[in-house]
Scaffold this motif. Structure first.
Motif, PDB file in Angstrom:
ATOM      1  N   LYS A 166      67.347  90.568  61.655  1.00  0.00           N
ATOM      2  CA  LYS A 166      66.836  89.845  61.835  1.00  0.00           C
ATOM      3  C   LYS A 166      66.127  89.809  60.548  1.00  0.00           C
ATOM      4  N   ILE A 167      65.375  89.691  59.118  1.00  0.00           N
ATOM      5  CA  ILE A 167      65.052  89.747  58.239  1.00  0.00           C
ATOM      6  C   ILE A 167      64.136  90.429  57.815  1.00  0.00           C
ATOM      7  N   ILE A 168      64.101  91.728  57.160  1.00  0.00           N
ATOM      8  CA  ILE A 168      63.445  92.832  56.618  1.00  0.00           C
ATOM      9  C   ILE A 168      62.862  92.476  55.127  1.00  0.00           C
ATOM     10  N   LEU A 169      61.420  91.773  54.989  1.00  0.00           N
ATOM     11  CA  LEU A 169      61.455  91.574  53.945  1.00  0.00           C
ATOM     12  C   LEU A 169      60.272  92.790  53.478  1.00  0.00           C
ATOM     13  N   ASN A 170      60.947  93.553  52.659  1.00  0.00           N
ATOM     14  CA  ASN A 170      60.433  94.458  51.610  1.00  0.00           C
ATOM     15  C   ASN A 170      59.838  93.939  50.054  1.00  0.00           C
ATOM     16  N   TYR A 171      58.713  94.283  49.846  1.00  0.00           N
ATOM     17  CA  TYR A 171      58.570  93.933  48.675  1.00  0.00           C
ATOM     18  C   TYR A 171      56.844  94.633  48.238  1.00  0.00           C
ATOM     19  N   THR A 172      57.174  95.006  46.762  1.00  0.00           N
ATOM     20  CA  THR A 172      55.570  95.762  46.371  1.00  0.00           C
ATOM     21  C   THR A 172      55.494  95.213  45.600  1.00  0.00           C
ATOM     22  N   PHE A 173      53.913  94.886  45.532  1.00  0.00           N
ATOM     23  CA  PHE A 173      53.486  93.715  44.018  1.00  0.00           C
ATOM     24  C   PHE A 173      53.512  94.884  43.022  1.00  0.00           C
ATOM     25  N   ASN A 174      53.998  93.727  41.746  1.00  0.00           N
ATOM     26  CA  ASN A 174      53.880  94.614  40.543  1.00  0.00           C
ATOM     27  C   ASN A 174      53.124  93.541  39.700  1.00  0.00           C
ATOM     28  N   ASN A 175      53.265  93.943  38.462  1.00  0.00           N
ATOM     29  CA  ASN A 175      52.645  93.289  37.428  1.00  0.00           C
ATOM     30  C   ASN A 175      51.314  91.982  37.353  1.00  0.00           C
ATOM     31  N   GLN A 176      49.940  93.119  38.333  1.00  0.00           N
ATOM     32  CA  GLN A 176      49.123  92.560  38.515  1.00  0.00           C
ATOM     33  C   GLN A 176      47.632  92.269  37.949  1.00  0.00           C
ATOM     34  N   VAL A 177      48.515  93.749  36.795  1.00  0.00           N
ATOM     35  CA  VAL A 177      46.799  93.004  35.887  1.00  0.00           C
ATOM     36  C   VAL A 177      46.938  91.336  35.373  1.00  0.00           C
ATOM     37  N   PRO A 178      48.014  91.239  34.771  1.00  0.00           N
ATOM     38  CA  PRO A 178      47.707  89.643  34.529  1.00  0.00           C
ATOM     39  C   PRO A 178      47.362  88.601  34.835  1.00  0.00           C
ATOM     40  N   THR A 179      47.910  88.746  36.416  1.00  0.00           N
ATOM     41  CA  THR A 179      47.362  87.789  37.480  1.00  0.00           C
ATOM     42  C   THR A 179      45.894  87.779  37.554  1.00  0.00           C
ATOM     43  N   LYS A 180      45.186  89.201  37.425  1.00  0.00           N
ATOM     44  CA  LYS A 180      44.243  89.103  37.194  1.00  0.00           C
ATOM     45  C   LYS A 180      43.382  88.817  35.948  1.00  0.00           C
ATOM     46  N   ARG A 181      43.770  88.567  35.048  1.00  0.00           N
ATOM     47  CA  ARG A 181      43.108  88.496  33.509  1.00  0.00           C
ATOM     48  C   ARG A 181      43.399  86.993  33.539  1.00  0.00           C
ATOM     49  N   LEU A 182      44.555  86.398  33.936  1.00  0.00           N
ATOM     50  CA  LEU A 182      45.183  84.547  34.505  1.00  0.00           C
ATOM     51  C   LEU A 182      43.461  84.016  35.014  1.00  0.00           C
ATOM     52  N   TYR A 183      43.548  84.489  35.914  1.00  0.00           N
ATOM     53  CA  TYR A 183      42.016  84.445  36.625  1.00  0.00           C
ATOM     54  C   TYR A 183      40.930  84.334  36.246  1.00  0.00           C
ATOM     55  N   GLU A 184      40.763  85.903  35.497  1.00  0.00           N
ATOM     56  CA  GLU A 184      39.174  85.258  35.284  1.00  0.00           C
ATOM     57  C   GLU A 184      38.977  84.737  33.864  1.00  0.00           C
ATOM     58  N   ARG A 185      39.939  84.081  33.530  1.00  0.00           N
ATOM     59  CA  ARG A 185      40.079  83.231  31.939  1.00  0.00           C
ATOM     60  C   ARG A 185      39.664  82.325  32.670  1.00  0.00           C
ATOM     61  N   LEU A 186      40.419  81.569  33.814  1.00  0.00           N
ATOM     62  CA  LEU A 186      40.037  80.468  34.129  1.00  0.00           C
ATOM     63  C   LEU A 186      38.805  80.016  34.582  1.00  0.00           C
ATOM     64  N   LYS A 187      38.303  81.574  35.366  1.00  0.00           N
ATOM     65  CA  LYS A 187      37.012  81.393  35.513  1.00  0.00           C
ATOM     66  C   LYS A 187      35.808  81.460  34.838  1.00  0.00           C
ATOM     67  N   SER A 188      36.373  81.534  33.334  1.00  0.00           N
ATOM     68  CA  SER A 188      35.698  81.825  31.649  1.00  0.00           C
ATOM     69  C   SER A 188      35.387  80.728  30.986  1.00  0.00           C
ATOM     70  N   MET A 189      36.691  79.878  31.790  1.00  0.00           N
ATOM     71  CA  MET A 189      36.228  78.098  31.222  1.00  0.00           C
ATOM     72  C   MET A 189      35.381  77.308  32.395  1.00  0.00           C
ATOM     73  N   LEU A 190      35.207  77.557  33.307  1.00  0.00           N
ATOM     74  CA  LEU A 190      34.933  76.192  34.196  1.00  0.00           C
ATOM     75  C   LEU A 190      33.552  75.566  33.319  1.00  0.00           C
ATOM     76  N   GLU A 191      32.548  76.377  33.371  1.00  0.00           N
ATOM     77  CA  GLU A 191      31.026  76.194  32.134  1.00  0.00           C
ATOM     78  C   GLU A 191      31.283  75.527  31.557  1.00  0.00           C
ATOM     79  N   SER A 192      32.750  75.414  30.656  1.00  0.00           N
ATOM     80  CA  SER A 192      32.674  73.888  29.275  1.00  0.00           C
ATOM     81  C   SER A 192      33.726  73.202  30.325  1.00  0.00           C
ATOM     82  N   ILE A 193      34.141  73.090  31.539  1.00  0.00           N
ATOM     83  CA  ILE A 193      34.497  71.795  31.510  1.00  0.00           C
ATOM     84  C   ILE A 193      34.154  71.267  32.889  1.00  0.00           C
TER      85      ILE A 193
END
Length: 513
Positions: free
Chosen positions: A398-425
């Motif tokens: 059976k498959i073992i999927l060994n995965y450690t997340f990386n490059n998470q800071v840009p992920t969080k910044r993209l989320y916050e960027r969209l959040k900052s746009m909400l009231e203007s849209i």
């Protein structure tokens, strides 16, 4: 049933299905081996509770993560593969994605072939899969030799206002490239109903341009093409020299069967393609087929993705919502000089889809009202290939999927960027997670964009496949799905898989002459 073929293709999704159609006109005998069956056409295709809550069409497969925890991946075994459930968003990788890209947390490698090598096949793929779009709206889009084959899908009123608000705020929204059989000018002649059950659902009326409808069914109209279903490949046997695959062993309806092909193509998805190669270890290939470099299964990628919901100040009565995308932060932001990724719409959420994220006491009508105001976004950030993020097998194969997340800071910044746009849209200022679109509770179970386990290249020490996606160590074995990716970019990988299948198809047609 005959057992000898010129070409055997394992898997019928974006890679395998497209390749089968490309080769069908050659007159050569072709066998498509599909692990699943035709996905049933039934009312439940369009039922959000059945699709997203009960996971009606998710395979009953169990994998383990690197810590030994068992989980059920959000994977689908059926004719057409993962495209049966995809959102039909067919983006080209950006031209820069084929070069070395410096990220916040390291670099993604350059590809041995560049964008210009894929461009003709992107154009062919867009025509084949009937992509709707409009060139020139997205500042990051790569050069294209032809316009999109079909006009962009019109925004419905609430999404048109979102588009206009984004423009007014200085952003560059563009029509998402979408593969549906839609004729908006003559709706009576349109296969697509432009309904609210496209993204994440199978299409009951076969109007989504998936690999079954676009590729497999047309390929089967050729008498030289055969499909077997419910057939799981358990081993590829090789000649005494180890240079050729001589047998494809499958379990079908509980019985072992064997087929022979002059050329064998594996296209079972990045995780299962690696699994088939690892399962096929023998004296000549003790670590698995074409794995003397220990690269098979390594560099698994699947994107850092988030499905989120914004709540509109006014009701969002949109049916077909997935018509806008935004790449303003794909390569950088004004105060962050690293790639952040892509923002796109996803299918319109419905009340039952919020059950996993809502308090247990939330009444159904409250969830329905929330869905009535929901505007749904998908955020995608590139994860960086890491050789330690890999597919291996346990003692039960059976498959073992060994995965450690990386490059998470840009992920969080993209989320916050969209959040900052909400009231203007025209939105409330909060974002709500939508785990239904992520598929499963365990983050790595969302395997829709899996890629990279058999990367292609010129050096057998660092790659599994050559530039034609042929195994370095075998003369008649190819891998044609997203396994060949060197990096994943920040857009959906399906179009690149389709384009590559067409490219490899040209190579095989030349080889078969």
């Amino acid at each position: 049933m005959k057992t000898d073929y010129d070409i055997i293709i394992i898997g019928s999704g974006a890679g395998g299905g497209t390749l089968a159609l490309k080769l069908a006109g050659s007159g050569r005998s072709i066998l498509i081996v599909e692990r699943g069956d035709y996905l049933p056409r039934e009312k439940e295709n369009w039922d959000p509770t059945e699709v997203f809550v009960k996971n009606r069409y998710v395979a009953d497969d169990k994998w383990h993560d690197g810590k030994g925890t068992e989980f059920q991946p959000g994977i689908h075994y059926c004719v057409g593969g993962a495209t049966k459930m995809y959102g039909a968003a067919l983006f080209r990788l950006r031209k820069e994605d084929f070069d070395v890209v410096q990220h916040y947390e390291g670099a993604s490698p350059g590809w041995p072939l560049k964008y210009d090598d894929f461009e003709p096949y992107y154009t062919e793929a867009e025509a084949l899969y009937q992509v709707h779009g409009l060139r020139g709206e997205d500042p990051t889009e790569p050069p294209a030799s032809k316009p999109y084959p079909h006009p962009p899908i019109a925004h419905e009123p609430r999404i048109q206002r979102l588009h206009d608000d984004l423009l007014k705020a200085g952003y560059h929204p563009f029509h998402a490239p979408t593969a549906v059989m839609l004729n908006e000018a003559h709706r009576a002649e349109s296969h697509c109903l432009k309904c609210d059950t496209c993204d994440g659902y199978p299409c009951l009326v076969h109007a989504k341009a998936d690999a079954e409808v676009i590729a497999v069914r047309p390929a089967l109209r050729h008498s030289n093409v055969t499909l077997i279903t419910n057939a799981e490949v358990t081993q590829l046997k090789t000649s005494p020299s180890g240079r050729e695959v001589t047998e494809v062993v499958v379990i079908r309806d509980g019985k072992t069967e064997s087929y022979r092909g002059s050329i064998v193509v594996v296209s079972a998805g990045a995780a299962n393609s690696a699994r088939i190669l690892l399962l096929s270890a023998n004296d000549k290939h003790p670590n698995g087929l074409t794995n003397s470099s220990d690269q098979v299964g390594r560099n698994y990628m699947f994107h850092n993705s988030q499905a989120v919901v914004a709540l509109s100040l006014e009701p969002n009565l949109t049916q077909f919502q997935k018509t806008i995308s935004l790449n303003d932060f794909y390569f950088r932001d004004k105060d962050f000089d690293f790639p952040m990724g892509n923002i796109q719409m996803i299918g319109k959420s419905k009340g039952p889809m919020f059950q996993g994220d809502a308090p247990f006491f939330a009444p159904g009508f409250a969830l329905d009202e929330m869905a009535r105001h929901a505007v749904d976004f998908w955020l995608t950030t590139e994860d960086i290939p890491d050789p330690n993020n890999r597919v291996t097998l346990d003692r039960n194969k059976k498959i073992i999927l060994n995965y450690t997340f990386n490059n998470q800071v840009p992920t969080k910044r993209l989320y916050e960027r969209l959040k900052s746009m909400l009231e203007s849209i025209g939105m409330h200022k909060h974002l709500i997670p939508n785990s239904a679109y992520m598929g499963k509770e365990i983050p790595i179970a969302g395997v829709g964009h899996q890629s990279g386990t058999c990367r292609f290249g010129t050096d057998p020490k660092t790659s599994v496949l050559d530039l034609n996606c042929k195994a370095h160590e075998l003369d008649n074995l190819y891998v044609v799905d997203t396994s060949f990716f060197c990096s994943i970019g920040a857009v959906n990988p399906s179009l690149t898989a389709i384009a590559n299948a067409l490219r490899v198809g040209d190579h095989l047609l030349e080889r078969l002459k």
